[in-house]
Design an enzyme around this catalytic site. Structure first.
Site, mmCIF file in Angstrom:
data_model
loop_
_atom_site.group_PDB
_atom_site.id
_atom_site.type_symbol
_atom_site.label_atom_id
_atom_site.label_comp_id
_atom_site.label_asym_id
_atom_site.label_seq_id
_atom_site.Cartn_x
_atom_site.Cartn_y
_atom_site.Cartn_z
ATOM 1 N N ARG A 1 0.833 -1.191 0.000
ATOM 2 C CA ARG A 1 0.000 0.000 0.000
ATOM 3 C C ARG A 1 0.877 1.255 0.000
ATOM 4 O O ARG A 1 2.045 1.213 0.392
ATOM 5 C CB ARG A 1 -0.912 0.016 1.224
ATOM 6 C CG ARG A 1 -1.827 -1.203 1.317
ATOM 7 C CD ARG A 1 -2.639 -1.172 2.606
ATOM 8 N NE ARG A 1 -3.549 -2.323 2.703
ATOM 9 C CZ ARG A 1 -3.246 -3.470 3.266
ATOM 10 N NH1 ARG A 1 -2.036 -3.652 3.793
ATOM 11 N NH2 ARG A 1 -4.119 -4.461 3.306
ATOM 12 N N LYS B 1 -1.701 -2.425 7.930
ATOM 13 C CA LYS B 1 -2.880 -1.921 8.622
ATOM 14 C C LYS B 1 -3.099 -2.664 9.927
ATOM 15 O O LYS B 1 -2.781 -3.846 10.050
ATOM 16 C CB LYS B 1 -4.112 -2.078 7.714
ATOM 17 C CG LYS B 1 -4.034 -1.272 6.437
ATOM 18 C CD LYS B 1 -5.150 -1.617 5.486
ATOM 19 C CE LYS B 1 -6.495 -1.221 6.021
ATOM 20 N NZ LYS B 1 -7.583 -1.445 5.030
ATOM 21 N N HIS C 1 -3.199 1.994 -5.012
ATOM 22 C CA HIS C 1 -4.078 0.826 -4.959
ATOM 23 C C HIS C 1 -4.330 0.258 -6.340
ATOM 24 O O HIS C 1 -4.607 -0.944 -6.483
ATOM 25 C CB HIS C 1 -5.399 1.186 -4.276
ATOM 26 C CG HIS C 1 -5.554 0.567 -2.929
ATOM 27 N ND1 HIS C 1 -4.684 0.810 -1.883
ATOM 28 C CD2 HIS C 1 -6.453 -0.325 -2.450
ATOM 29 C CE1 HIS C 1 -5.056 0.116 -0.827
ATOM 30 N NE2 HIS C 1 -6.129 -0.589 -1.145
ATOM 31 N N ARG D 1 -1.539 -2.051 -6.842
ATOM 32 C CA ARG D 1 -1.752 -3.230 -5.982
ATOM 33 C C ARG D 1 -2.793 -4.147 -6.604
ATOM 34 O O ARG D 1 -2.625 -5.368 -6.635
ATOM 35 C CB ARG D 1 -2.204 -2.727 -4.609
ATOM 36 C CG ARG D 1 -2.504 -3.790 -3.567
ATOM 37 C CD ARG D 1 -2.789 -3.072 -2.247
ATOM 38 N NE ARG D 1 -3.392 -3.942 -1.256
ATOM 39 C CZ ARG D 1 -2.731 -4.751 -0.442
ATOM 40 N NH1 ARG D 1 -1.415 -4.823 -0.528
ATOM 41 N NH2 ARG D 1 -3.359 -5.493 0.445
ATOM 42 N N HIS E 1 -3.980 -10.320 3.069
ATOM 43 C CA HIS E 1 -5.358 -10.184 3.508
ATOM 44 C C HIS E 1 -5.676 -11.230 4.567
ATOM 45 O O HIS E 1 -5.241 -12.377 4.469
ATOM 46 C CB HIS E 1 -6.326 -10.355 2.335
ATOM 47 C CG HIS E 1 -6.347 -9.174 1.424
ATOM 48 N ND1 HIS E 1 -6.717 -9.259 0.098
ATOM 49 C CD2 HIS E 1 -6.041 -7.864 1.634
ATOM 50 C CE1 HIS E 1 -6.641 -8.061 -0.453
ATOM 51 N NE2 HIS E 1 -6.240 -7.213 0.451
ATOM 52 N N TYR F 1 -10.212 -7.448 -4.629
ATOM 53 C CA TYR F 1 -9.041 -6.919 -5.316
ATOM 54 C C TYR F 1 -8.783 -7.647 -6.629
ATOM 55 O O TYR F 1 -8.249 -7.072 -7.568
ATOM 56 C CB TYR F 1 -7.803 -7.055 -4.424
ATOM 57 C CG TYR F 1 -7.691 -5.972 -3.400
ATOM 58 C CD1 TYR F 1 -6.820 -4.910 -3.571
ATOM 59 C CD2 TYR F 1 -8.464 -6.004 -2.248
ATOM 60 C CE1 TYR F 1 -6.714 -3.913 -2.628
ATOM 61 C CE2 TYR F 1 -8.365 -5.014 -1.297
ATOM 62 C CZ TYR F 1 -7.485 -3.967 -1.481
ATOM 63 O OH TYR F 1 -7.389 -2.985 -0.548
#
Length: 411
Positions: free
Chosen positions: A263, A287, A355, A358, A381, A390
């Protein structure tokens, strides 16, 4: 007197008054941050002006509060002085004095309205109970303020009467006014979070988070590709001038995004100690406080090393990627987004962000036959349903992956 003599005289600024002991330290601090000599002189002038003003007011260094600084700014502006009176202009001087503890820290803005008070409570909830990142908290508070200030009547009366219809109307109106495709990704989760908090805090009688529409995207945006194409990524990388300082840095950032599918904020947060050159590994701070160790591809390592050895400014900052203008500090997440957008414009391709790169990596892996589990491992994830979002492709690319149905097979 020639220009060089004027410059020498300007550099011999004598600071008198209570701030005089900090003059040399300020100059050294600004020099370490990469400010030019002339800019350092400008800030020394501001220190001298501020110190002289304190003498005139009979104030000591420790009395230089936020309110006193504002009085200084207002008085200077009232006599026609504009240069060096803004918050930004005084920030290097005040920042240095505050880091030393010589002057009081900046005063926090007091919550004076019911909305401010509620948002202060909401901020504590997001930071302490939810543990959200600072950037997420900032965005959630912004949307919360928009929602709360738009309620009819006083807040203490509007919240107990809040209905699902009002929530739906707000989303519909907001979607109509906005042209950004970020509605589903930011606004709707932020609104759900606020409504959950309001219910937990007893401000609304029932939980209304479920009233927020799912938000599957607007029809006019469905045909717009979310992922950057492989050719677009190549064009963006090729468009970097690797002979310049900015080009080396941008190429290293873009290649890291493209190859590791990290990210934008994760690239901005990379520190020098996160790279294990011997093991060929990169530690990524993701995150929710998640930390992952990824293999460092040879081309990415070479690009980062080229930047570190030949371009990165001398700075005390521990971030890998640094701003190109003083003060030399680590990049913000928004700076990475702007950087990618500028690279798209330079390459002449449709604009996308970190993104988008990504997402492109996920699409390329899926097209190559990788499983959802493998793609999820690259994207880091926690849930496979997130990976499916995604890795979503358009119908044409899905058709390319589909196997033909055997003739005569039972249905």
């Amino acid at each position: 007197m020639d220009a060089e003599d004027v410059r020498r005289r300007r550099r011999r600024i004598v600071v008198q008054g209570p701030l005089a002991p900090f003059a040399d330290g300020l100059r050294e601090d600004l020099a370490r941050q990469g400010f030019s000599p002339d800019t350092i002189v400008d800030h020394a002038h501001r220190l001298a002006d501020l110190s002289r003003w304190l003498v005139e007011r009979g104030l000591a260094t420790g009395e230089l509060t936020t309110m006193v600084v504002r009085e200084f700014q207002q008085e200077r502006r009232s006599v026609g002085v504009r240069a060096g009176t803004s918050e930004r202009a005084l920030a290097p001087v005040l920042g240095y004095l505050r880091r030393l503890g010589a002057v009081p820290p900046p005063a926090a803005m007091a919550a004076v309205t019911p909305v401010d008070v509620l948002l202060s409570e909401y901020r504590r909830y997001l930071e302490n109970e939810r543990g959200l990142a600072a950037g997420t908290v900032k965005h959630y508070l912004r949307y919360a303020r928009t929602f709360l200030t738009g309620l009819p009547g006083p807040l203490e009366e509007a919240l107990p009467r809040l209905s699902a219809g009002q929530v739906i109307d707000f989303v519909r109106d907001w979607s109509t006014r906005r042209r950004s495709t970020a509605l589903d990704m930011v606004t709707l989760p932020a609104l759900r979070s606020l409504l959950r908090f309001l219910h937990l805090a007893g401000r609304v009688p029932s939980g209304l988070a479920g009233a927020v529409p799912a938000g599957r995207g607007r029809p006019r945006n469905l045909a717009r590709p979310r992922a950057a194409g492989r050719g677009q990524v190549r064009a963006v990388l090729a468009g970097c001038d690797r002979g310049s300082a900015v080009g080396r840095r941008d190429y290293a950032i873009l290649l890291t995004l493209a190859r590791l599918a990290v990210r934008g904020g994760e690239v901005a947060r990379l520190e020098l100690t996160d790279i294990d050159w011997r093991a060929g590994e990169l530690t990524v701070h993701g995150k929710g406080g998640r930390i992952d160790v990824l293999p460092l591809p040879a081309d990415v390592g070479a690009a980062i090393a080229d930047y570190l050895l030949h371009t990165r400014p001398a700075t005390a900052a521990r971030n890998v990627f640094i701003t190109v203008k003083a003060p030399f500090t680590g990049l913000a997440t928004s700076s990475v987004t702007v950087l990618v957008g500028a690279a798209c414009a330079r390459a002449g391709v449709s604009r996308f962000g970190p993104h988008g790169m990504r997402h492109a990596a996920a699409c390329d892996l899926l097209a190559a036959g990788a499983s959802m589990e493998e793609i999820g491992q690259l994207l880091r994830h926690a849930q496979q349903r997130t990976t499916a979002i995604y890795a979503r492709l358009d119908q044409a690319r899905l058709a390319e992956l589909a196997r033909p149905c055997p003739q005569g097979a039972p249905r």
